[in-house]
Write a protein that holds these residues in place. Structure first.
Motif, PDB file in Angstrom:
ATOM      1  N   UNK A  93     -93.631 115.167 -80.254  1.00 48.06           N
ATOM      2  CA  UNK A  93     -92.923 115.464 -81.494  1.00 48.06           C
ATOM      3  C   UNK A  93     -92.111 114.235 -81.887  1.00 48.06           C
ATOM      4  N   UNK A  94     -92.496 113.641 -83.007  1.00 48.06           N
ATOM      5  CA  UNK A  94     -91.772 112.504 -83.561  1.00 48.06           C
ATOM      6  C   UNK A  94     -91.146 112.884 -84.880  1.00 48.06           C
ATOM      7  N   UNK A  95     -91.048 111.911 -85.802  1.00 46.40           N
ATOM      8  CA  UNK A  95     -90.392 112.227 -87.059  1.00 46.40           C
ATOM      9  C   UNK A  95     -90.799 111.321 -88.192  1.00 46.40           C
ATOM     10  N   UNK A  96     -90.483 111.745 -89.427  1.00 47.62           N
ATOM     11  CA  UNK A  96     -90.839 110.973 -90.610  1.00 47.62           C
ATOM     12  C   UNK A  96     -90.075 109.660 -90.742  1.00 47.62           C
ATOM     13  N   UNK A  97     -88.976 109.404 -89.992  1.00 46.75           N
ATOM     14  CA  UNK A  97     -88.364 108.076 -90.080  1.00 46.75           C
ATOM     15  C   UNK A  97     -89.292 106.935 -89.679  1.00 46.75           C
ATOM     16  N   UNK A  98     -90.463 107.248 -89.110  1.00 44.15           N
ATOM     17  CA  UNK A  98     -91.413 106.188 -88.774  1.00 44.15           C
ATOM     18  C   UNK A  98     -92.053 105.595 -90.033  1.00 44.15           C
ATOM     19  N   UNK A  99     -91.899 106.251 -91.183  1.00 46.60           N
ATOM     20  CA  UNK A  99     -92.477 105.731 -92.415  1.00 46.60           C
ATOM     21  C   UNK A  99     -91.545 104.700 -93.065  1.00 46.60           C
ATOM     22  N   UNK A 100     -92.121 103.564 -93.430  1.00 49.54           N
ATOM     23  CA  UNK A 100     -91.365 102.511 -94.089  1.00 49.54           C
ATOM     24  C   UNK A 100     -90.778 103.025 -95.394  1.00 49.54           C
ATOM     25  N   UNK A 101     -89.477 102.803 -95.597  1.00 52.69           N
ATOM     26  CA  UNK A 101     -88.827 103.175 -96.838  1.00 52.69           C
ATOM     27  C   UNK A 101     -88.117 104.505 -96.814  1.00 52.69           C
ATOM     28  N   UNK A 102     -88.298 105.282 -95.748  1.00 55.31           N
ATOM     29  CA  UNK A 102     -87.603 106.575 -95.698  1.00 55.31           C
ATOM     30  C   UNK A 102     -86.133 106.379 -95.337  1.00 55.31           C
ATOM     31  N   UNK A 103     -85.867 105.735 -94.204  1.00 53.52           N
ATOM     32  CA  UNK A 103     -84.479 105.504 -93.805  1.00 53.52           C
ATOM     33  C   UNK A 103     -83.861 104.396 -94.652  1.00 53.52           C
ATOM     34  N   UNK A 104     -84.627 103.354 -94.939  1.00 50.07           N
ATOM     35  CA  UNK A 104     -84.127 102.221 -95.719  1.00 50.07           C
ATOM     36  C   UNK A 104     -84.985 102.070 -96.973  1.00 50.07           C
ATOM     37  N   UNK A 108     -88.614  98.661 -99.535  1.00 45.27           N
ATOM     38  CA  UNK A 108     -89.930  98.733-100.175  1.00 45.27           C
ATOM     39  C   UNK A 108     -89.799  98.553-101.684  1.00 45.27           C
ATOM     40  N   UNK A 109     -90.881  98.085-102.290  1.00 41.32           N
ATOM     41  CA  UNK A 109     -90.970  98.048-103.746  1.00 41.32           C
ATOM     42  C   UNK A 109     -92.262  98.760-104.167  1.00 41.32           C
ATOM     43  N   UNK A 110     -92.188  99.704-105.125  1.00 38.28           N
ATOM     44  CA  UNK A 110     -90.935 100.200-105.680  1.00 38.28           C
ATOM     45  C   UNK A 110     -90.117 100.978-104.652  1.00 38.28           C
ATOM     46  N   UNK A 111     -88.889 101.235-105.030  1.00 38.76           N
ATOM     47  CA  UNK A 111     -87.859 101.774-104.145  1.00 38.76           C
ATOM     48  C   UNK A 111     -88.281 103.088-103.484  1.00 38.76           C
ATOM     49  N   UNK A 112     -88.098 103.159-102.172  1.00 38.90           N
ATOM     50  CA  UNK A 112     -88.340 104.402-101.441  1.00 38.90           C
ATOM     51  C   UNK A 112     -89.778 104.581-101.003  1.00 38.90           C
ATOM     52  N   UNK A 113     -90.077 105.790-100.539  1.00 36.30           N
ATOM     53  CA  UNK A 113     -91.412 106.087-100.027  1.00 36.30           C
ATOM     54  C   UNK A 113     -92.375 106.376-101.172  1.00 36.30           C
ATOM     55  N   UNK A 114     -93.654 106.182-100.906  1.00 31.04           N
ATOM     56  CA  UNK A 114     -94.715 106.474-101.870  1.00 31.04           C
ATOM     57  C   UNK A 114     -95.076 107.953-101.742  1.00 31.04           C
ATOM     58  N   UNK A 115     -94.968 108.685-102.836  1.00 30.55           N
ATOM     59  CA  UNK A 115     -95.144 110.139-102.794  1.00 30.55           C
ATOM     60  C   UNK A 115     -96.549 110.562-103.212  1.00 30.55           C
ATOM     61  N   UNK A 116     -97.115 111.577-102.548  1.00 34.95           N
ATOM     62  CA  UNK A 116     -96.640 112.134-101.284  1.00 34.95           C
ATOM     63  C   UNK A 116     -96.955 111.187-100.133  1.00 34.95           C
ATOM     64  N   UNK A 118     -98.572 110.000 -97.016  1.00 33.34           N
ATOM     65  CA  UNK A 118     -99.794 110.343 -96.281  1.00 33.34           C
ATOM     66  C   UNK A 118     -99.870 109.542 -94.987  1.00 33.34           C
ATOM     67  N   UNK A 119    -100.389 110.186 -93.963  1.00 31.44           N
ATOM     68  CA  UNK A 119    -100.465 109.547 -92.646  1.00 31.44           C
ATOM     69  C   UNK A 119    -101.326 108.290 -92.652  1.00 31.44           C
ATOM     70  N   UNK A 120    -102.399 108.293 -93.444  1.00 33.25           N
ATOM     71  CA  UNK A 120    -103.378 107.206 -93.350  1.00 33.25           C
ATOM     72  C   UNK A 120    -103.176 106.091 -94.365  1.00 33.25           C
ATOM     73  N   UNK A 121    -102.246 106.268 -95.306  1.00 32.75           N
ATOM     74  CA  UNK A 121    -102.070 105.237 -96.320  1.00 32.75           C
ATOM     75  C   UNK A 121    -100.654 104.680 -96.406  1.00 32.75           C
ATOM     76  N   UNK A 122     -99.667 105.437 -95.978  1.00 33.80           N
ATOM     77  CA  UNK A 122     -98.292 104.949 -96.108  1.00 33.80           C
ATOM     78  C   UNK A 122     -97.953 104.041 -94.927  1.00 33.80           C
ATOM     79  N   UNK A 123     -97.401 102.852 -95.176  1.00 32.36           N
ATOM     80  CA  UNK A 123     -97.085 101.934 -94.077  1.00 32.36           C
ATOM     81  C   UNK A 123     -95.983 102.473 -93.179  1.00 32.36           C
ATOM     82  N   UNK A 124     -96.078 102.137 -91.895  1.00 39.52           N
ATOM     83  CA  UNK A 124     -95.054 102.506 -90.921  1.00 39.52           C
ATOM     84  C   UNK A 124     -94.037 101.374 -90.798  1.00 39.52           C
TER      85      UNK A 124
END
Length: 389
Positions: A93-104, A108-116, A118-124
């Motif tokens: 059991x891990x967590x979504x903070x592993x995604x780039x842009x969630x905690x900080x 990222x540009x543009x700002x924040x995470x890319x919605x929605x 996805x495990x296979x496309x969003x950078x870690x």
């Protein structure tokens, strides 16, 4: 079905995970510190020790083999090393903070995470990601890499479940308490950053446990996979607060303050309001691979959470929280902010006038006037707008 070791087991998802494994015929042992025994946990063998210490982990794992190990707590890299080549399936059991842009989000540009998300496309995050908002995400990435590398080497079938914010009884950080206590204290309102209009994926404890159980059911499918975990139903932060207040017995008025302004509204944020204002994770893979569906609704899951909080009020009133519950200071802050807004009226007037004078969009049903009454017309739509037929 086989021998199962659950590392942790006494938090919000622990009891339903253990119950589900027992119902499936597993012989379950729980390894945890022993500091938080809970009556809700089924009667199974316990091994007490630190899941953060190699010696205690080795003692809990013992000399035999395990068909399934669920690592819900502790230092996962040490746990993975201890069960390598002695475990059929390791579910972490891990967590979504592993995604780039969630905690900080500014990373990222543009700002924040890319919605929605996805495990296979969003950078870690990078393995050496700098610390931000008092939190280190680099170790999360390094742990995932370590577990999946062992899995690729044949040490076990490795599965990672990326939890969002989880809610339920016995949650170590009781987010809903910030709302519940105000209801109990007779406060008429609650401050939320930006009015609580952000949307964040959440998971009821029983729903999160269901994801773990489904992964355990299908080791061949889940091997080598990371899965986002979240409720099927999404609510805004404002809706979440309203549901919690209603479950606690009384509605609260929502007061809005800017996210940039320190206030009690930031206490309901995972990282003090510095995280991405919105984070919606895509659970398509979890639903299609493992057949996930919610087992409890958001309203019912929050109701169970609030019920537990009301029964444990005395404990929660002495627990550590980022909210000082300083009501006189809240009153003074809102009074000062309201006065500051009023003082800005001359500066905002030109913009309000411009908005009021904007021509309404032409539609197939006619033009809407400022009072909301539609009148027939065939004039062109304002520049930049398209009519529909």
């Amino acid at each position: 079905m086989g021998r199962a070791l659950v590392v942790g087991g006494t938090g919000p998802t622990g009891p339903p995970i253990v119950e589900g494994l027992l119902a499936r015929g597993h012989d379950v042992t729980v390894f945890h510190t022993g500091r938080h025994e809970v009556a809700e946990l089924p009667d199974v063998p316990h091994v007490h020790g630190s899941p953060f210490e190699a010696a205690d982990i080795a003692r809990a794992v013992g000399s035999g083999e395990w068909d399934l190990v669920v690592a819900a707590y502790g230092r996962v890299r040490l746990i993975a090393d201890a069960v390598a080549n002695r475990c059929g399936h390791l579910v972490v059991i891990g967590g979504v903070p592993v995604y780039q842009g969630y905690v900080n989000p500014g990373s990222r540009f543009p700002y924040g995470v890319r919605l929605p998300v996805r495990e296979d496309t969003h950078p870690l995050v990078a393995p050496d990601e700098p610390r931000f908002a008092g939190y280190s995400t680099g170790p999360i990435r390094r742990t995932e890499d370590h577990v999946f590398a062992l899995g690729a080497q044949g040490a076990f079938a490795a599965t990672y479940l990326r939890y969002p914010t989880v809610y339920g009884p016995r949650n170590p950080y009781a987010w809903e308490w910030h709302v519940v206590r105000r209801v109990l204290d007779g406060r008429p309102w609650l401050i939320l950053a930006d009015g609580g209009h952000g949307v964040h994926s959440r998971a009821a404890a029983r729903n999160a446990a269901q994801a773990v159980l489904l992964a355990a059911d299908r080791p061949e499918t889940a091997a080598g996979q990371a899965y986002n975990v979240a409720d099927d139903e999404l609510v805004t932060v404002r809706q979440w607060a309203q549901l919690v207040a209603r479950a606690a017995g009384r509605d609260l008025e929502i007061r809005s303050l800017p996210r940039e302004l320190p206030s009690p509204g930031l206490a309901v944020s995972a990282f003090g309001g510095q995280e991405s204002p919105t984070c919606v994770v895509d659970t398509t893979r979890l639903r299609e691979d493992l057949g996930y569906r919610d087992v409890v609704s958001v309203a019912d899951g929050l109701g169970e959470t609030v019920e537990w909080m009301l029964a444990n009020e005395s404990h929660l009133r002495t627990s550590r929280t980022t909210d000082p519950f300083d009501y006189p200071a809240e009153d003074a802050l809102v009074t000062a902010y309201t006065a500051a807004l009023a003082s800005l009226a001359p500066q905002t007037a030109p913009f309000g006038t411009g908005i009021a004078a904007m021509e309404m969009v032409q539609t197939a049903k006619g033009r809407a006037s400022q009072d909301g009454v539609r009148t027939p017309g065939s004039g062109a739509a304002p520049r930049g707008c398209r009519t529909t037929s």
